[in-house]
Design a protein around this motif. Structure first.
Motif, mmCIF file in Angstrom:
data_model
loop_
_atom_site.group_PDB
_atom_site.id
_atom_site.type_symbol
_atom_site.label_atom_id
_atom_site.label_comp_id
_atom_site.label_asym_id
_atom_site.label_seq_id
_atom_site.Cartn_x
_atom_site.Cartn_y
_atom_site.Cartn_z
ATOM 1 N N PRO A 35 0.810 -1.227 0.000
ATOM 2 C CA PRO A 35 0.000 0.000 0.000
ATOM 3 C C PRO A 35 0.842 1.275 0.000
ATOM 4 O O PRO A 35 0.461 2.271 -0.624
ATOM 5 N N ALA A 36 1.990 1.257 0.700
ATOM 6 C CA ALA A 36 2.873 2.430 0.678
ATOM 7 C C ALA A 36 3.406 2.670 -0.721
ATOM 8 O O ALA A 36 3.474 3.813 -1.198
ATOM 9 N N LEU A 37 3.788 1.595 -1.411
ATOM 10 C CA LEU A 37 4.282 1.726 -2.776
ATOM 11 C C LEU A 37 3.198 2.304 -3.687
ATOM 12 O O LEU A 37 3.449 3.226 -4.479
ATOM 13 N N VAL A 38 1.982 1.778 -3.566
ATOM 14 C CA VAL A 38 0.858 2.270 -4.380
ATOM 15 C C VAL A 38 0.578 3.739 -4.062
ATOM 16 O O VAL A 38 0.287 4.538 -4.960
ATOM 17 N N MET A 39 0.683 4.107 -2.793
ATOM 18 C CA MET A 39 0.435 5.485 -2.387
ATOM 19 C C MET A 39 1.409 6.448 -3.057
ATOM 20 O O MET A 39 1.006 7.483 -3.615
ATOM 21 N N PHE A 40 2.696 6.129 -3.020
ATOM 22 C CA PHE A 40 3.685 7.024 -3.616
ATOM 23 C C PHE A 40 3.569 7.062 -5.138
ATOM 24 O O PHE A 40 3.709 8.127 -5.752
ATOM 25 N N VAL A 41 3.306 5.920 -5.756
ATOM 26 C CA VAL A 41 3.116 5.902 -7.212
ATOM 27 C C VAL A 41 1.895 6.739 -7.593
ATOM 28 O O VAL A 41 1.937 7.518 -8.555
ATOM 29 N N SER A 42 0.816 6.601 -6.837
ATOM 30 C CA SER A 42 -0.400 7.381 -7.117
ATOM 31 C C SER A 42 -0.134 8.871 -6.962
ATOM 32 O O SER A 42 -0.600 9.680 -7.784
ATOM 33 N N ALA A 43 0.607 9.249 -5.906
ATOM 34 C CA ALA A 43 0.917 10.666 -5.704
ATOM 35 C C ALA A 43 1.750 11.225 -6.864
ATOM 36 O O ALA A 43 1.604 12.390 -7.241
ATOM 37 N N LEU A 44 2.608 10.386 -7.433
ATOM 38 C CA LEU A 44 3.398 10.809 -8.590
ATOM 39 C C LEU A 44 2.519 11.255 -9.742
ATOM 40 O O LEU A 44 2.862 12.187 -10.490
ATOM 41 N N PHE A 45 1.374 10.599 -9.898
ATOM 42 C CA PHE A 45 0.520 10.866 -11.051
ATOM 43 C C PHE A 45 -0.661 11.770 -10.726
ATOM 44 O O PHE A 45 -1.552 11.924 -11.561
ATOM 45 N N VAL A 46 -0.677 12.382 -9.548
ATOM 46 C CA VAL A 46 -1.734 13.332 -9.214
ATOM 47 C C VAL A 46 -1.816 14.469 -10.227
ATOM 48 O O VAL A 46 -2.915 14.817 -10.686
ATOM 49 N N PRO A 47 -0.699 15.093 -10.616
ATOM 50 C CA PRO A 47 -0.822 16.168 -11.611
ATOM 51 C C PRO A 47 -1.405 15.691 -12.929
ATOM 52 O O PRO A 47 -2.145 16.428 -13.592
ATOM 53 N N ASP A 48 -1.088 14.469 -13.333
ATOM 54 C CA ASP A 48 -1.652 13.939 -14.567
ATOM 55 C C ASP A 48 -3.153 13.711 -14.427
ATOM 56 O O ASP A 48 -3.919 13.950 -15.369
ATOM 57 N N LEU A 49 -3.578 13.280 -13.244
ATOM 58 C CA LEU A 49 -5.004 13.110 -12.990
ATOM 59 C C LEU A 49 -5.717 14.457 -13.018
ATOM 60 O O LEU A 49 -6.796 14.588 -13.622
ATOM 61 N N LEU A 50 -5.114 15.458 -12.382
ATOM 62 C CA LEU A 50 -5.715 16.792 -12.405
ATOM 63 C C LEU A 50 -5.788 17.341 -13.821
ATOM 64 O O LEU A 50 -6.765 18.003 -14.199
ATOM 65 N N GLU A 51 -4.766 17.063 -14.612
ATOM 66 C CA GLU A 51 -4.767 17.505 -16.013
ATOM 67 C C GLU A 51 -5.905 16.839 -16.785
ATOM 68 O O GLU A 51 -6.582 17.477 -17.606
ATOM 69 N N ALA A 52 -6.134 15.557 -16.499
ATOM 70 C CA ALA A 52 -7.217 14.837 -17.182
ATOM 71 C C ALA A 52 -8.588 15.362 -16.759
ATOM 72 O O ALA A 52 -9.532 15.398 -17.564
ATOM 73 N N LEU A 53 -8.707 15.761 -15.485
ATOM 74 C CA LEU A 53 -9.972 16.271 -14.978
ATOM 75 C C LEU A 53 -10.214 17.728 -15.346
ATOM 76 O O LEU A 53 -11.339 18.226 -15.218
ATOM 77 N N HIS A 54 -9.169 18.398 -15.796
ATOM 78 C CA HIS A 54 -9.237 19.831 -16.072
ATOM 79 C C HIS A 54 -10.421 20.213 -16.964
ATOM 80 O O HIS A 54 -11.189 21.119 -16.629
ATOM 81 N N PRO A 55 -10.629 19.545 -18.093
ATOM 82 C CA PRO A 55 -11.744 19.959 -18.960
ATOM 83 C C PRO A 55 -13.118 19.745 -18.335
ATOM 84 O O PRO A 55 -14.093 20.376 -18.763
ATOM 85 N N ARG A 56 -13.217 18.868 -17.325
ATOM 86 C CA ARG A 56 -14.518 18.562 -16.723
ATOM 87 C C ARG A 56 -14.810 19.401 -15.481
ATOM 88 O O ARG A 56 -15.918 19.336 -14.943
ATOM 89 N N ALA A 57 -13.835 20.147 -15.023
ATOM 90 C CA ALA A 57 -14.028 20.950 -13.822
ATOM 91 C C ALA A 57 -14.927 22.145 -14.122
ATOM 92 O O ALA A 57 -15.116 22.531 -15.283
ATOM 93 N N ASN A 58 -15.478 22.744 -13.050
ATOM 94 C CA ASN A 58 -16.274 23.949 -13.269
ATOM 95 C C ASN A 58 -15.347 25.082 -13.686
ATOM 96 O O ASN A 58 -14.121 25.000 -13.522
ATOM 97 N N PRO A 59 -15.886 26.156 -14.261
ATOM 98 C CA PRO A 59 -15.030 27.210 -14.824
ATOM 99 C C PRO A 59 -14.014 27.786 -13.843
ATOM 100 O O PRO A 59 -12.881 28.111 -14.223
ATOM 101 N N TYR A 60 -14.398 27.908 -12.581
ATOM 102 C CA TYR A 60 -13.478 28.460 -11.581
ATOM 103 C C TYR A 60 -12.225 27.597 -11.473
ATOM 104 O O TYR A 60 -11.097 28.097 -11.541
ATOM 105 N N TYR A 61 -12.417 26.286 -11.317
ATOM 106 C CA TYR A 61 -11.267 25.399 -11.144
ATOM 107 C C TYR A 61 -10.546 25.144 -12.465
ATOM 108 O O TYR A 61 -9.338 24.883 -12.473
ATOM 109 N N GLN A 62 -11.247 25.235 -13.574
ATOM 110 C CA GLN A 62 -10.553 25.125 -14.861
ATOM 111 C C GLN A 62 -9.474 26.189 -14.977
ATOM 112 O O GLN A 62 -8.349 25.919 -15.410
ATOM 113 N N THR A 63 -9.815 27.396 -14.567
ATOM 114 C CA THR A 63 -8.837 28.488 -14.635
ATOM 115 C C THR A 63 -7.752 28.321 -13.579
ATOM 116 O O THR A 63 -6.579 28.602 -13.830
ATOM 117 N N MET A 64 -8.119 27.847 -12.397
ATOM 118 C CA MET A 64 -7.135 27.655 -11.335
ATOM 119 C C MET A 64 -6.084 26.609 -11.716
ATOM 120 O O MET A 64 -4.929 26.682 -11.290
#
Length: 511
Positions: free
Chosen positions: A345-374
């Motif tokens: 689980p620790a290994l999965v946690m650190f690997v997942s944290a590595l890809f948080v920015p990529d996840l946020l990038e993928a969610l970017h188009p679906r976010a509301n306008p405020y968070y899209q700009t943020m």
């Protein structure tokens, strides 16, 4: 003797390193809205109004929480000034207190080395580690709940009157921190434990000890009486009916209305990197049920899990209200663990944290306008300074899984400490930079402007903390300096622009 000396020294070094880690990185992240901003802005308004009895936010009464956390934040700010460090320091101290309570409890129940394992799990599981770094009331409540459930179990086990008084005192301070939950959850746990062990007589003794009840009342009730006497029944009516009964029933609106199974994944996340131990406990619950303390821990956690699963409003940190005894149980289980797969689980946690920015990038188009700009400048915050420490942590955990020289409990606790440092110095600063830096900068600019401050079409109370002023939420008028959303600028009266970054704009309304 040589074989044991090294691990014992390593345990102690890790223990003190974890204790110190509560105070690392408290200033590395801007205050996070809404919750941190609301608590700290209300604390600031106490100084602005010269009123330390009642709490106000944006100039209007705030009925959300009782007074204790505001007093602690105010005391810290009086000593160290208004800063992220000072405002988060009470929570960090409460996280340390929770850890030391777990250590002292487990030492009386088991032995010193097991107690260190219990303290390490408590301090480095992701739920407590995060809540102890936020300037809100929950770390304070968690520490009070931990003290209460530990003390009442020790009283049940050993019959010492001082433990009974300690439990009621802790429930009193918890009641002053967040209300009825601090009384209902420990007593509910004790009742169910006594019921299942056929000791209801002990429960009746516990709840009818007159001096203990007077101690609770002396701690918990004077402020409620004083604020009602001075300001009328508004706080008591709104807090108990709207913010307690209303939140549970959904009468005040289900702002966090998640499904019935919401807390299943939450339980896996708040116990990281010790999720493997949690799953092992769940798999062996029938056998553990025969152990008196394990039964008590399971009852405490299950009560909170079930109660808040039925609540109309759910937040992840609610599950921590029933986790104090569970973390001690996980610490006891950690002592005897041998499988390197528990580091997965620790290994999965650190690997997942590595890809948080990529996840946020993928969610970017679906976010509301405020968070899209943020989220437009993700790369500026989730850069190599973010990815390299997490990559190093990932590789280190992988090596520890393969290497068999160090004991698994020590390696798993080390993973917890690494995770805490990454949370405080890498993850939260990056996320806070993306979401909060423009608001902090707008507040620092407004600090030097002699004009009324207003928020319009936006609710980011940390702006007032950084501005050092009371900020009203209303329609702007001539001469006001107004914080608003960038996409709402065309709705303002004629104005001049003072600052604009991503979704946030600061403007002065023309006379």
């Amino acid at each position: 003797m040589r074989f044991d000396a090294g691990p014992l020294r390593a345990d102690w070094l890790l223990f003190w390193a974890v204790c110190l880690s509560f105070f690392i990185g408290l200033s590395a992240t801007p205050l996070i809205d809404l919750d941190e901003g609301a608590f700290t802005a209300a604390t600031q308004e106490m100084f602005a109004r010269g009123d330390f009895l009642a709490t106000y936010l944006n100039g209007v009464p705030r009925y959300d929480k009782p007074i204790l956390i505001y007093w602690l934040q105010a005391a810290s700010a009086a000593l160290f000034g208004f800063s992220e460090f000072a405002l988060r320091l009470p929570s960090a101290l409460m996280g340390l207190a929770w850890t030391l309570f777990a250590f002292g409890f487990a030492r009386r129940l088991f032995d010193a080395r097991t107690a260190r394992h219990c303290a390490l799990v408590t301090a480095t599981a992701m739920g407590p580690a995060l809540i102890a770094r936020l300037a809100i009331a929950d770390a304070l409540l968690d520490a009070c709940l931990a003290a209460a459930v530990f003390a009442q179990y020790l009283w049940l086990r050993e019959g010492k009157t001082r433990d009974l008084y300690l439990a009621w005192a802790a429930m009193g301070f918890g009641f002053l921190a967040k209300g009825p939950v601090a009384l209902l959850l420990p007593l509910g746990t004790l009742f169910l434990h006594c019921l299942t062990t056929r000791r209801l007589g002990d429960f009746i003794v516990f709840v009818t000890r007159g001096r203990a009840l007077l101690l609770w009342a002396a701690i918990a009730l004077p402020w409620y009486l004083a604020v009602t006497w001075t300001n009328g029944p508004g706080f008591v009516e709104n807090f108990f009916l709207r913010h307690n009964v209303g939140r549970f029933s959904g009468a005040m609106g289900s702002y966090h209305a998640y499904g019935l199974f919401y807390y299943f994944p939450v339980a896996l996340l708040v116990t990281l990197p010790y999720t493997g131990l949690l799953l092992a406990v769940i798999a062996r619950w029938r056998r553990l049920w025969q152990d008196d303390f394990a039964r008590y821990a399971i009852i405490n956690f299950t009560l909170v899990f079930a109660l808040f699963s039925l609540s109309a409003n759910k937040l992840p940190h609610y599950l921590l209200y029933g986790s104090a005894a569970l973390f001690v149980l996980l610490g006891r289980e950690l002592r005897s663990t041998r499988s390197p797969w528990l580091l997965l689980p620790a290994l999965v946690m650190f690997v997942s944290a590595l890809f948080v920015p990529d996840l946020l990038e993928a969610l970017h188009p679906r976010a509301n306008p405020y968070y899209q700009t943020m989220l437009v400048d993700l790369d500026a915050h989730f850069d190599l300074a973010y990815r390299l420490p997490l990559l190093a942590a990932t590789l280190l955990v992988a090596v520890m899984m393969i290497d068999r020289r160090a004991a698994v409990p020590l390696k798993l606790a080390a993973c917890g400490l690494i995770a805490v440092l990454c949370l405080a110095l890498v993850f939260l600063p990056a996320l806070g930079g993306v979401l909060q830096q423009p608001i902090k900068q707008a507040g620092l600019i407004a600090r030097d402007i002699d004009a009324p401050l207003v928020m319009a079409d936006i609710n980011t109370p940390s702006f007032g903390v950084y501005a050092g002023r009371v900020v009203e939420r209303r329609a702007p008028r001539a001469g006001d300096v107004v914080l608003t959303r960038s996409d709402r600028l065309d709705q303002l009266p004629p104005h001049t622009m003072l600052y604009r970054s991503k979704s946030v704009a600061l403007a002065r309304i023309l006379p």
